[in-house]
Design a protein around this motif. Structure first.
Motif, mmCIF file in Angstrom:
data_model
loop_
_atom_site.group_PDB
_atom_site.id
_atom_site.type_symbol
_atom_site.label_atom_id
_atom_site.label_comp_id
_atom_site.label_asym_id
_atom_site.label_seq_id
_atom_site.Cartn_x
_atom_site.Cartn_y
_atom_site.Cartn_z
ATOM 1 N N UNK A 633 -7.122 -4.347 6.430
ATOM 2 C CA UNK A 633 -6.272 -4.557 7.574
ATOM 3 C C UNK A 633 -4.845 -4.601 6.817
ATOM 4 N N UNK A 634 -3.753 -3.539 7.296
ATOM 5 C CA UNK A 634 -2.584 -3.445 6.937
ATOM 6 C C UNK A 634 -1.421 -3.980 7.816
ATOM 7 N N UNK A 635 -0.222 -4.200 7.404
ATOM 8 C CA UNK A 635 0.691 -4.342 8.265
ATOM 9 C C UNK A 635 1.877 -4.435 7.550
ATOM 10 N N UNK A 636 3.080 -4.506 8.052
ATOM 11 C CA UNK A 636 4.687 -4.235 7.359
ATOM 12 C C UNK A 636 4.906 -3.215 6.517
ATOM 13 N N UNK A 637 4.628 -1.963 6.977
ATOM 14 C CA UNK A 637 4.465 -0.808 6.305
ATOM 15 C C UNK A 637 5.884 -0.362 5.833
ATOM 16 N N UNK A 638 6.151 0.235 4.815
ATOM 17 C CA UNK A 638 7.532 0.593 4.386
ATOM 18 C C UNK A 638 7.678 2.105 4.893
ATOM 19 N N UNK A 639 8.752 2.762 4.373
ATOM 20 C CA UNK A 639 9.111 3.946 4.526
ATOM 21 C C UNK A 639 8.214 5.226 3.929
ATOM 22 N N UNK A 640 7.269 4.590 3.125
ATOM 23 C CA UNK A 640 6.470 5.490 2.527
ATOM 24 C C UNK A 640 4.789 5.228 2.990
ATOM 25 N N UNK A 641 5.006 4.587 3.858
ATOM 26 C CA UNK A 641 3.574 4.092 4.720
ATOM 27 C C UNK A 641 2.637 3.295 3.669
ATOM 28 N N UNK A 642 3.301 2.602 2.740
ATOM 29 C CA UNK A 642 2.861 1.444 1.913
ATOM 30 C C UNK A 642 2.553 0.110 2.606
ATOM 31 N N UNK A 643 1.673 -0.371 3.059
ATOM 32 C CA UNK A 643 1.510 -1.502 3.763
ATOM 33 C C UNK A 643 1.164 -2.811 2.876
ATOM 34 N N UNK A 644 1.648 -3.923 3.647
ATOM 35 C CA UNK A 644 0.778 -5.180 2.919
ATOM 36 C C UNK A 644 -0.770 -5.080 3.333
ATOM 37 N N UNK A 645 -1.656 -5.122 2.310
ATOM 38 C CA UNK A 645 -2.890 -4.910 2.773
ATOM 39 C C UNK A 645 -3.858 -5.905 2.228
ATOM 40 N N UNK A 646 -4.934 -6.161 3.160
ATOM 41 C CA UNK A 646 -6.100 -6.827 2.760
ATOM 42 C C UNK A 646 -7.136 -5.858 2.653
ATOM 43 N N UNK A 666 -12.838 -9.967 -2.462
ATOM 44 C CA UNK A 666 -11.631 -10.338 -1.247
ATOM 45 C C UNK A 666 -10.463 -10.057 -2.178
ATOM 46 N N UNK A 667 -9.618 -9.150 -1.781
ATOM 47 C CA UNK A 667 -8.601 -8.505 -2.546
ATOM 48 C C UNK A 667 -7.406 -8.646 -1.454
ATOM 49 N N UNK A 668 -6.050 -9.350 -1.983
ATOM 50 C CA UNK A 668 -4.920 -9.377 -0.823
ATOM 51 C C UNK A 668 -3.932 -8.410 -1.297
ATOM 52 N N UNK A 669 -4.314 -7.092 -1.725
ATOM 53 C CA UNK A 669 -3.087 -6.099 -1.958
ATOM 54 C C UNK A 669 -3.857 -4.778 -2.033
ATOM 55 N N UNK A 670 -2.884 -3.842 -2.037
ATOM 56 C CA UNK A 670 -3.330 -2.475 -2.271
ATOM 57 C C UNK A 670 -3.818 -2.547 -3.953
ATOM 58 N N UNK A 671 -4.765 -1.688 -4.423
ATOM 59 C CA UNK A 671 -5.064 -1.567 -5.837
ATOM 60 C C UNK A 671 -4.239 -0.547 -6.508
ATOM 61 N N UNK A 672 -3.596 -0.827 -7.422
ATOM 62 C CA UNK A 672 -2.798 0.297 -8.220
ATOM 63 C C UNK A 672 -3.782 1.452 -8.724
ATOM 64 N N UNK A 673 -3.311 2.331 -8.210
ATOM 65 C CA UNK A 673 -4.207 3.827 -8.536
ATOM 66 C C UNK A 673 -5.145 4.280 -7.449
ATOM 67 N N UNK A 674 -5.202 3.172 -6.356
ATOM 68 C CA UNK A 674 -5.868 3.602 -5.172
ATOM 69 C C UNK A 674 -7.277 2.955 -4.957
ATOM 70 N N UNK A 675 -7.996 3.049 -3.945
ATOM 71 C CA UNK A 675 -9.207 2.613 -3.719
ATOM 72 C C UNK A 675 -9.262 1.428 -3.056
ATOM 73 N N UNK A 676 -10.643 0.742 -2.805
ATOM 74 C CA UNK A 676 -10.687 -0.494 -1.945
ATOM 75 C C UNK A 676 -11.795 -1.411 -2.431
ATOM 76 N N UNK A 677 -12.083 -2.469 -2.028
ATOM 77 C CA UNK A 677 -12.973 -3.562 -2.548
ATOM 78 C C UNK A 677 -14.211 -2.893 -2.638
ATOM 79 N N UNK A 678 -14.723 -1.993 -1.602
ATOM 80 C CA UNK A 678 -16.095 -1.288 -1.382
ATOM 81 C C UNK A 678 -16.502 -0.438 -2.718
ATOM 82 N N UNK A 679 -15.447 0.442 -3.023
ATOM 83 C CA UNK A 679 -15.490 1.176 -4.319
ATOM 84 C C UNK A 679 -15.640 0.323 -5.465
#
Length: 693
Positions: A633-646, A666-679
């Motif tokens: 779930x993302x919100x408050x995205x910046x000009x580079x489409x980087x969002x506050x993310x869950x 459960x993670x409360x931000x984007x992961x440096x380098x990409x990816x998500x909790x499932x991976x």
């Protein structure tokens, strides 16, 4: 239960004076302990005891448990000596247990005991650790005394009652690990609050209570705590402090090196593994049978799922996994690369965490812990599914209702339904993402939107394909000719409207208050049919009341922004929106995996959890080796489409018929380098698998 040093330094209120009084004087080096320990294992299961003296009347096979604090030990040589000091038997126990762990070996019944004896004979049994070239390492263990007595015919012995000990649970556990600010003084320890409860129907025996760390990281800094006899149902609380067990100094900077070694060992064994130790405290002449009891020590309310300690590998055939290896892999992937996270893995109620739920920019700065609430995004779909499957099964006994029942009769009576197809969509089709809805639904799932969507007409000639999250409000969003799998938030958000009517709630005739009424009813139904059943009370689709212990969403680690507070999302809850902690979801997963019937029926020829698996209800991955549901779930995205993310994930790894490894992350931000909790979860599990030698 782990706390990062960085967090502890920021939040510690420890003063230099209290450090000196509370920590420095009480550390004990490992050299104060025996280099090896040896005990006889007697009994089985919950009633196992570890003894250093045993009496037998005939040759007996002995199961022995041993430990060593010698790093690099390859094995141990055990030997048996008679009363004259002559060695009468010996053998090898290989491999050696890792420091902080134990291993067991068996001495055959014909190894040294005579077939019969005319008089009492005593034997001393010990073990000497050694390296790979058989050189002794450290001191041998203290002796275990084996006594063989003549077998005689005697009148039957009438044993007295066994000791009746209370149950011991953790109420609160807080580690303190770090460095006193503006000094080079290190500290490490833990404070534990324990509840001792008599859950039997008779008065408990008086006892001495101690806390033991099997991983040898910490030790209670006082003698046993006196526990009085307790009446049935009565309880009392006590506090215990543990100090770090430091290795001996080996350099000109002994303390720093000692703590570095201790921290390395902490990471290597994934923290303490605690047990409660109860010993009889009454008159010695009245000592009952079973006067010593050791039990795994877990948080209050988790005893049902504390069957196998986390140090025990989980195996299916020759393939195994160590939970500690999964934990270390998660930390390696995430520490310093996200704002904060918490996790649970394995089959035992032990949790880990790192970083912040809320940063200093959103004061007060709050650590992300296992009881921290976070809106779990689409993991809410799994929660909704579990509630729906249970509720439909419960109501099926008194009305013609099942998973394959059409939903039309359970939509509001004043909705002007224009599509016969939509009326005939079934509960199972919605929960399995096979309803024919091809709209991802990346819009607000409020009552007005649901009414608009489910009362629209359908076009039998349209052939709309499954749309991604970037497509909003496509034309002809329902394909009546294609019920193949397609992800849509509509399939689950509508359950907020359907389930209250399934449960028999009266329809709110007031259009202005109906959305909130339905939201409240849906929330109550999920609480009653899922979380309350396993003791996780008070969960909701909004932040906890009068508490800052919930997570904001951030763009990444080191962000100076305040982050996104999702606030109350009750009016759109169902497909997303539940505020859960890792503990909330772990308790549900443990119950489902155990098939204990607390949530989903699992007896009498009915297995509702297996029904969810076989029909693909609520899961994103549902094969024979993995069940998984993820969310983002993302919100408050910046000009580079980087969002506050869950980013969130809940999983079960392993074969359907074998032991499963559970995972919640459960993670409360984007992961440096990409990816998500499932991976992260999948990689941590797969990279930790090994084949038994």
């Amino acid at each position: 239960m782990k706390t990062s040093t960085r967090q502890r330094l920021k939040r510690s209120t420890l003063t230099l004076a209290s450090f000196a009084a509370g920590f420095a004087a009480t550390f004990l080096p490992l050299t104060a302990m025996a280099a090896a320990t040896l005990q006889v294992v007697q009994g089985s299961g919950e009633f196992q005891t570890l003894d250093t003296a045993v009496t037998v009347t005939a040759p007996t096979a002995f199961t022995m448990q041993w430990t060593t604090d010698q790093v690099g030990a390859a094995g141990g040589t055990w030997k048996v000596s008679n009363a004259n000091g002559q060695v009468v038997a010996s053998g090898e126990a290989t491999p050696a247990p890792a420091v902080g762990h134990f291993l067991r070996f068996t001495i055959p019944q014909n190894a040294f005991l005579p077939a019969s004896v005319a008089s009492t004979q005593k034997f001393n049994l010990s073990i000497q650790p050694h390296n790979g070239v058989m050189q002794a390492m450290g001191a041998a263990s203290p002796n275990v005394l084996i006594t063989e007595v003549p077998a005689t015919t005697t009148p039957p012995i009438v044993f007295g009652p066994s000791a009746n000990f209370p149950k011991v649970d953790i109420v609160n556990y807080e580690e303190k690990i770090g460095v006193v600010p503006l000094t080079q003084l290190h500290y490490a320890g833990a404070d534990i609050t324990l509840r001792i409860t008599n859950k039997s129907k008779v008065v408990t025996d008086p006892a001495w209570l101690a806390v033991k760390d099997t991983n040898l990281l910490m030790r209670q800094n006082t003698s046993g705590v006196s526990i009085p006899s307790l009446q049935p149902g009565a309880s009392t609380t006590v506090s215990v402090h543990l100090d770090a067990v430091l290795p001996p100094p080996t350099s000109q900077m002994p303390e720093e090196q000692q703590y570095n070694q201790w921290n390395a060992q902490y990471r290597n064994v994934c923290g303490p593994q605690l047990s409660s130790v109860l010993d009889w405290r009454g008159p010695q002449a009245q000592t009952p049978i079973g006067s010593h009891l050791e039990s795994l020590l877990v948080k209050e309310g988790w005893r049902d799922y504390a069957k196998v300690p986390p140090s025990t590998p989980i195996c299916q055939g020759n393939q195994c996994v160590r939970v500690c290896d999964i934990e270390k892999n998660i930390h390696a992937q995430l520490d310093g690369k996200v704002t904060g996270y918490s996790y649970f893995v394995g089959q035992y109620p032990k949790f880990g965490h790192h970083g912040d739920a809320r940063t200093a920019a959103a004061a007060p700065e709050t650590a992300f812990k296992s009881n921290t609430k976070i809106t779990v995004a689409s993991v809410s779909k799994l929660v909704t599914t579990i509630a729906a499957v249970r509720l439909i099964d419960q109501k099926a006994a008194s009305m013609p209702l099942g998973l394959d029942t059409p939903i039309g009769a359970y939509l509001p009576s004043d909705w002007a339904l224009q599509s016969k197809y939509i009326k005939n969509i079934t509960f199972a089709q919605l929960l399995g993402q096979r309803s024919g809805i091809k709209d991802y639904g990346n819009v607000s799932m409020d009552y007005a939107q649901l009414k608009k969507f489910f009362t629209q007409s359908t076009n039998a000639m349209a052939n709309t394909s499954c749309q991604g999250s970037g497509v909003k409000n496509p034309a002809n969003p329902v394909n009546v000719n294609d019920q193949s799998w397609c992800y849509s938030n509509y399939n689950f958000a509508i359950m907020r409207v359907l389930l209250p009517k399934v449960a028999g709630f009266a329809e709110d005739a007031n259009q202005a208050t109906r959305p909130q009424t339905l939201a409240n009813q849906y929330t109550s139904l999920v609480q009653q049919n899922v979380f309350n059943l396993v003791g996780q009370n008070g969960v909701s689709c909004k932040p906890p009341v009068n508490s800052t212990n919930y997570a904001f969403a951030y763009k990444g680690p080191g962000s100076n922004a305040q982050g996104t507070d999702w606030g109350d999302v009750s009016l759109i809850c169902g497909a997303a929106g539940w505020y859960l902690s890792v503990e909330d979801m772990a308790k549900v997963m443990l119950s489902l995996n155990a098939k204990d019937g607390k949530i989903l029926a699992a007896s009498g020829g009915k297995d509702l959890f297996n029904t969810m698996r076989l029909r693909g209800l609520g899961w994103d991955v549902d094969n024979n080796g993995e069940l998984e549901k993820n969310g983002g779930w993302g919100a408050n995205c910046d000009g580079n489409n980087v969002c506050d993310n869950i980013t969130t994930s809940v999983a079960m790894f392993g074969p359907v018929t074998g032991p499963r490894v559970l995972g919640v992350l459960f993670i409360n931000s984007n992961i440096t380098g990409g990816g998500g909790a499932q991976g992260v979860l999948e990689k941590a599990y797969n990279q930790s698998l090994y084949i038994k030698p």
